[in-house]
Each structure stands twice: as structure tokens, then as C-alpha cells.
Design a protein around this motif. Structure first.
Motif, PDB file in Angstrom:
ATOM      1  N   ASN A  84     -18.478 -35.524  27.047  1.00 23.25           N
ATOM      2  CA  ASN A  84     -17.507 -35.502  25.948  1.00 23.25           C
ATOM      3  C   ASN A  84     -16.104 -35.529  26.536  1.00 23.25           C
ATOM      4  O   ASN A  84     -15.799 -34.833  27.513  1.00 23.25           O
ATOM      5  CB  ASN A  84     -17.692 -34.264  25.069  1.00 23.25           C
ATOM      6  CG  ASN A  84     -16.813 -34.364  23.829  1.00 23.25           C
ATOM      7  OD1 ASN A  84     -15.599 -34.219  23.904  1.00 23.25           O
ATOM      8  ND2 ASN A  84     -17.424 -34.655  22.705  1.00 23.25           N
ATOM      9  N   VAL A 120     -20.761 -37.372  17.992  1.00 23.29           N
ATOM     10  CA  VAL A 120     -20.142 -37.257  19.323  1.00 23.29           C
ATOM     11  C   VAL A 120     -21.108 -36.618  20.315  1.00 23.29           C
ATOM     12  O   VAL A 120     -21.848 -35.703  19.966  1.00 23.29           O
ATOM     13  CB  VAL A 120     -18.851 -36.398  19.333  1.00 23.29           C
ATOM     14  CG1 VAL A 120     -17.640 -37.207  18.992  1.00 23.29           C
ATOM     15  CG2 VAL A 120     -18.965 -35.163  18.500  1.00 23.29           C
ATOM     16  N   THR A 166     -15.857 -50.883  22.218  1.00 18.75           N
ATOM     17  CA  THR A 166     -14.638 -51.562  22.685  1.00 18.75           C
ATOM     18  C   THR A 166     -14.983 -52.670  23.697  1.00 18.75           C
ATOM     19  O   THR A 166     -14.490 -53.804  23.549  1.00 18.75           O
ATOM     20  CB  THR A 166     -13.660 -50.519  23.266  1.00 18.75           C
ATOM     21  OG1 THR A 166     -13.385 -49.555  22.230  1.00 18.75           O
ATOM     22  CG2 THR A 166     -12.354 -51.145  23.721  1.00 18.75           C
ATOM     23  N   SER A 194     -14.308 -46.230  16.474  1.00 16.86           N
ATOM     24  CA  SER A 194     -13.783 -46.884  15.274  1.00 16.86           C
ATOM     25  C   SER A 194     -12.375 -47.452  15.440  1.00 16.86           C
ATOM     26  O   SER A 194     -11.752 -47.830  14.452  1.00 16.86           O
ATOM     27  CB  SER A 194     -13.797 -45.887  14.108  1.00 16.86           C
ATOM     28  OG  SER A 194     -12.817 -44.896  14.318  1.00 16.86           O
ATOM     29  N   ASP A 236      -5.895 -45.266  26.207  1.00 16.61           N
ATOM     30  CA  ASP A 236      -5.072 -44.728  25.113  1.00 16.61           C
ATOM     31  C   ASP A 236      -4.598 -43.302  25.373  1.00 16.61           C
ATOM     32  O   ASP A 236      -3.863 -42.736  24.565  1.00 16.61           O
ATOM     33  CB  ASP A 236      -5.872 -44.737  23.801  1.00 16.61           C
ATOM     34  CG  ASP A 236      -5.970 -46.131  23.201  1.00 16.61           C
ATOM     35  OD1 ASP A 236      -5.063 -46.948  23.456  1.00 16.61           O
ATOM     36  OD2 ASP A 236      -6.943 -46.389  22.493  1.00 16.61           O
ATOM     37  N   ILE A 294      -9.547 -46.040  16.290  1.00 16.26           N
ATOM     38  CA  ILE A 294      -8.395 -45.178  16.035  1.00 16.26           C
ATOM     39  C   ILE A 294      -8.309 -44.059  17.075  1.00 16.26           C
ATOM     40  O   ILE A 294      -7.656 -43.039  16.863  1.00 16.26           O
ATOM     41  CB  ILE A 294      -8.368 -44.643  14.585  1.00 16.26           C
ATOM     42  CG1 ILE A 294      -9.721 -44.061  14.186  1.00 16.26           C
ATOM     43  CG2 ILE A 294      -7.938 -45.738  13.625  1.00 16.26           C
ATOM     44  CD1 ILE A 294      -9.724 -43.467  12.757  1.00 16.26           C
TER      45      ILE A 294
HETATM   46  P1  ATP Z   1     -10.200 -46.640  21.066  1.00 12.44           P
HETATM   47  O1  ATP Z   1      -9.444 -46.963  19.819  1.00 12.44           O
HETATM   48  O2  ATP Z   1      -9.402 -45.794  22.057  1.00 12.44           O
HETATM   49  O3  ATP Z   1     -10.915 -47.800  21.681  1.00 12.44           O
HETATM   50  P2  ATP Z   1     -12.408 -45.672  19.548  1.00 12.44           P
HETATM   51  O4  ATP Z   1     -11.840 -45.010  18.327  1.00 12.44           O
HETATM   52  O5  ATP Z   1     -12.892 -47.072  19.374  1.00 12.44           O
HETATM   53  O6  ATP Z   1     -11.338 -45.605  20.696  1.00 12.44           O
HETATM   54  P3  ATP Z   1     -13.794 -43.238  20.242  1.00 12.44           P
HETATM   55  O7  ATP Z   1     -14.033 -42.633  18.894  1.00 12.44           O
HETATM   56  O8  ATP Z   1     -12.741 -42.658  21.089  1.00 12.44           O
HETATM   57  O9  ATP Z   1     -13.576 -44.813  20.119  1.00 12.44           O
HETATM   58  O10 ATP Z   1     -15.209 -43.218  20.974  1.00 12.44           O
HETATM   59  C1  ATP Z   1     -15.502 -44.001  22.117  1.00 12.44           C
HETATM   60  C2  ATP Z   1     -16.771 -43.467  22.797  1.00 12.44           C
HETATM   61  O11 ATP Z   1     -16.464 -42.228  23.435  1.00 12.44           O
HETATM   62  C3  ATP Z   1     -17.915 -43.188  21.851  1.00 12.44           C
HETATM   63  O12 ATP Z   1     -18.971 -44.026  22.217  1.00 12.44           O
HETATM   64  C4  ATP Z   1     -18.298 -41.712  22.061  1.00 12.44           C
HETATM   65  O13 ATP Z   1     -19.670 -41.545  22.258  1.00 12.44           O
HETATM   66  C5  ATP Z   1     -17.543 -41.285  23.312  1.00 12.44           C
HETATM   67  N1  ATP Z   1     -16.904 -39.935  23.186  1.00 12.44           N
HETATM   68  C6  ATP Z   1     -16.850 -38.988  24.120  1.00 12.44           C
HETATM   69  N2  ATP Z   1     -16.159 -37.918  23.689  1.00 12.44           N
HETATM   70  C7  ATP Z   1     -15.750 -38.173  22.460  1.00 12.44           C
HETATM   71  C8  ATP Z   1     -14.987 -37.455  21.507  1.00 12.44           C
HETATM   72  N3  ATP Z   1     -14.485 -36.243  21.749  1.00 12.44           N
HETATM   73  N4  ATP Z   1     -14.747 -38.048  20.325  1.00 12.44           N
HETATM   74  C9  ATP Z   1     -15.219 -39.310  20.090  1.00 12.44           C
HETATM   75  N5  ATP Z   1     -15.944 -40.019  20.948  1.00 12.44           N
HETATM   76  C10 ATP Z   1     -16.216 -39.469  22.133  1.00 12.44           C
END
Ligand code: ATP
Length: 278
Positions: A64, A58, A163, A89, A122, A91
Motif C-alpha cells: 500500500n 486497496v 495507467t 481512476s 504524481d 485522480i
Molecule cells: P494516477 O492518476 O496517479 O495514475 P490512479 O488514480 O489511476 O493514479 P490509484 O488509485 O493511485 O490510481 O491506484 C493505482 C494502483 O495503486 C492501484 O492498482 C492500487 O492497487 C495501488 N495502490 C496502492 N496503495 C494504494 C492506495 N493507498 N490507494 C489507492 N491505490 C493504491
């Protein structure tokens, strides 16, 4: 106080259109797992520390989502994030973290942002924190019949998926909406889910074929339904009982896969029960 930031699962996700500004219109059954990240928010100057198995993935700077969430509420905060969920991922880890920070700051007397969806589609559903039908671009939430606390296994093949890249790979953007939510127990929920889809799944598989392998493996371990969540690559399997889920999780363990046995939350997640990460 430590706030849970549970994993969000799209049990069904239909892509029903696209707005003129490029945002996709969704129709999704969103639920939460009794497993996820955790945040601790203390008043003070903006600062973020991160630990946990995915801490290294992260961004820890101002972008962030935890720090951005505090900024949208007009305040700084000292935040500690325990990153248990794989990043990018499907979730909703980042959204769950942001919503947990918002909830913590609201409990400390700060007003919630007027438009939480502005920080991520989300975030409204993660703020609501319980099963819901999510429509529009994430801002329209409707209650659904009670979701049974089904045992689940989550599997991520260790391939981060962006995404926007998955949406770009979509073949069709004008798919049918979900049928009206209608179930009263596990069997009728699984029957209802059989009439739904994740429209992002084929697009995600075209970018990360390992998703097919995960889905086949979950089925091979007796999942009653296996499907990808969000834009992937994490997939979930629904199981009849906790023992079968734990057995399946053990059998699916691979060095490059993240595998967790957990349970769907019927209502708000206030803390985590024991979950097995394999
Ligand atoms: P969604 O299911 O909502 O599309 P995701 O699980 O696919 O989300 P996240 O893990 O939320 O994706 O991460 C998306 C992007 O956000 C990543 O590229 C990451 O670098 C950035 N990011 C910023 N802050 C955070 C955080 N606290 N946790 C995770 N990712 C973060």
C-alpha cells in the motif's frame, strides 16, 4: 491530526515524449479538488487500517502506498486511511495518500524523501498540494496563475483503468506541449483550456468506451468543459456555479457511476468543505 489527501485533477495533460528508460514526458496543468481521501498517522510500528466506500479496493499489505511512503522516510507508522476515492481512476488517490502520509511524518520531525517521484510521478505535485504546471516525469513543477475555485462534477463509470495499459494504447507520444499558462478568471481559464487536451483520453476511450458516454452526459448537463483526468476513467465537468454543479450531479446519478459535486481548490487543501457524493 487528520491529513486530507485531495483528488488530483489533470485539467490538461499533454504527452510530449518518451525517455530512453520508457518513462513518458508530460506537460500537465494539475489542480486539486476539495474532495478526497484522508489519512491519520500516529507514531508506532507499521500498521494500516482502511475504511470508507472504496476500502475494499486497496491492497492493505506492505505494498500500500501509505506504508511505502513511510518506509521511504525510514520509519514505520500506524496509519488509518479513509478511502473515499475510487482506485485506479486517474485522480491520483494512491499518490495523494502517500503524499499525505509524507506530510504528516514531516510534521512529526521526519525528513521528506530526497526523490519523492521515485514512488510515483504524481507524488511531488501531491506533496506541493496546490495548482502547478507539471513537466518531465512529474519532478518539474512550476507555479501557475491563480486557478479560480470553479464548481466541478467528477464522474467515474466504475471501470478501473491501469495507467501502464493506457500509455501502451497511445497512438502518438511526441505531441506539442501546452501553451504558456495564461488566465486571470474563470472565462479566460476555460478559454485557455480550450487550446489544450488530455492526450491519454483517446487511448483510454479505446479501452473503456464508457468514458465517451460520461463526457457526453457531463456536456448534456451544462458543463462548460468536460474532460478525462490522468489516465482515466474519471472525468470532470467545470460548471458556472455550485447550484448547477449539484443539479448536474443529481441528474447524472446511476448505480454504476461514482458522481461527486465539489470545487477546485485555489490553494492548499487543509480540510474538506461539504461535498455531495451522489
Ligand atoms: P494516477 O492518476 O496517479 O495514475 P490512479 O488514480 O489511476 O493514479 P490509484 O488509485 O493511485 O490510481 O491506484 C493505482 C494502483 O495503486 C492501484 O492498482 C492500487 O492497487 C495501488 N495502490 C496502492 N496503495 C494504494 C492506495 N493507498 N490507494 C489507492 N491505490 C493504491
Amino acid at each position: 491530526m487528520i491529513q486530507p489527501a485531495p483528488a488530483k485533477l489533470n485539467l490538461a495533460l499533454h504527452v510530449t515524449g518518451r525517455r530512453a528508460d520508457g518513462y513518458h514526458l508530460l506537460d500537465s496543468l494539475v489542480v486539486f479538488a476539495r474532495h478526497g481521501d484522508a489519512v491519520e498517522v500516529v507514531p508506532g510500528a507499521s500498521a494500516l487500517t482502511v475504511d470508507g466506500p472504496f476500502a475494499g479496493d486497496v491492497p492493505v499489505g506492505a505494498d500500500n502506498l501509505c506504508l511505502r511512503a513511510a518506509r521511504t522516510m525510514g520509519t514505520g507508522a500506524r496509519i488509518h486511511l479513509t478511502k473515499n476515492l475510487p482506485v485506479a481512476s486517474g485522480i491520483g488517490g494512491g499518490s495523494a495518500d502517500a503524499a499525505a502520509v509524507m506530510r504528516a511524518l514531516a510534521a512529526q520531525g521526519h525528513a521528506l524523501p530526497a526523490d519523492p517521484a521515485a514512488l510515483g510521478a504524481d507524488i511531488p505535485v501531491c506533496l506541493a498540494g496546490q495548482p502547478a504546471r507539471m513537466r518531465g516525469v512529474g519532478e518539474r513543477l512550476d507555479p501557475v496563475p491563480e486557478v479560480p475555485a470553479l464548481p466541478i462534477v467528477l464522474v467515474n463509470p466504475g471501470i478501473p483503468l491501469s495507467t501502464p495499459a493506457v500509455f501502451k494504447a497511445l497512438q502518438r507520444r511526441d505531441n506539442s506541449p501546452m501553451p504558456e499558462p495564461d488566465w486571470h478568471d474563470a472565462d479566460s481559464l476555460i478559454g485557455w483550456l480550450g487550446k489544450t487536451r488530455n492526450d491519454l483520453q483517446p487511448a483510454a476511450i479505446s479501452l473503456a468506451p464508457a468514458i465517451s458516454e460520461v463526457l457526453t452526459a457531463l456536456e448534456g448537463q451544462g458543463a462548460r468543459l468536460s474532460r478525462m483526468s490522468g489516465s482515466g476513467a474519471t472525468c470532470f465537468g467545470l460548471f458556472d456555479d455550485a447550484d448547477s454543479a449539484a443539479r448536474a450531479a443529481r441528474a447524472l446519478a446511476r448505480p454504476d457511476w461514482w458522481v461527486v459535486a465539489s470545487e477546485l481548490a485555489s490553494g492548499p487543501v487543509r480540510g474538506y468543505t461539504s461535498t455531495a457524493t451522489v
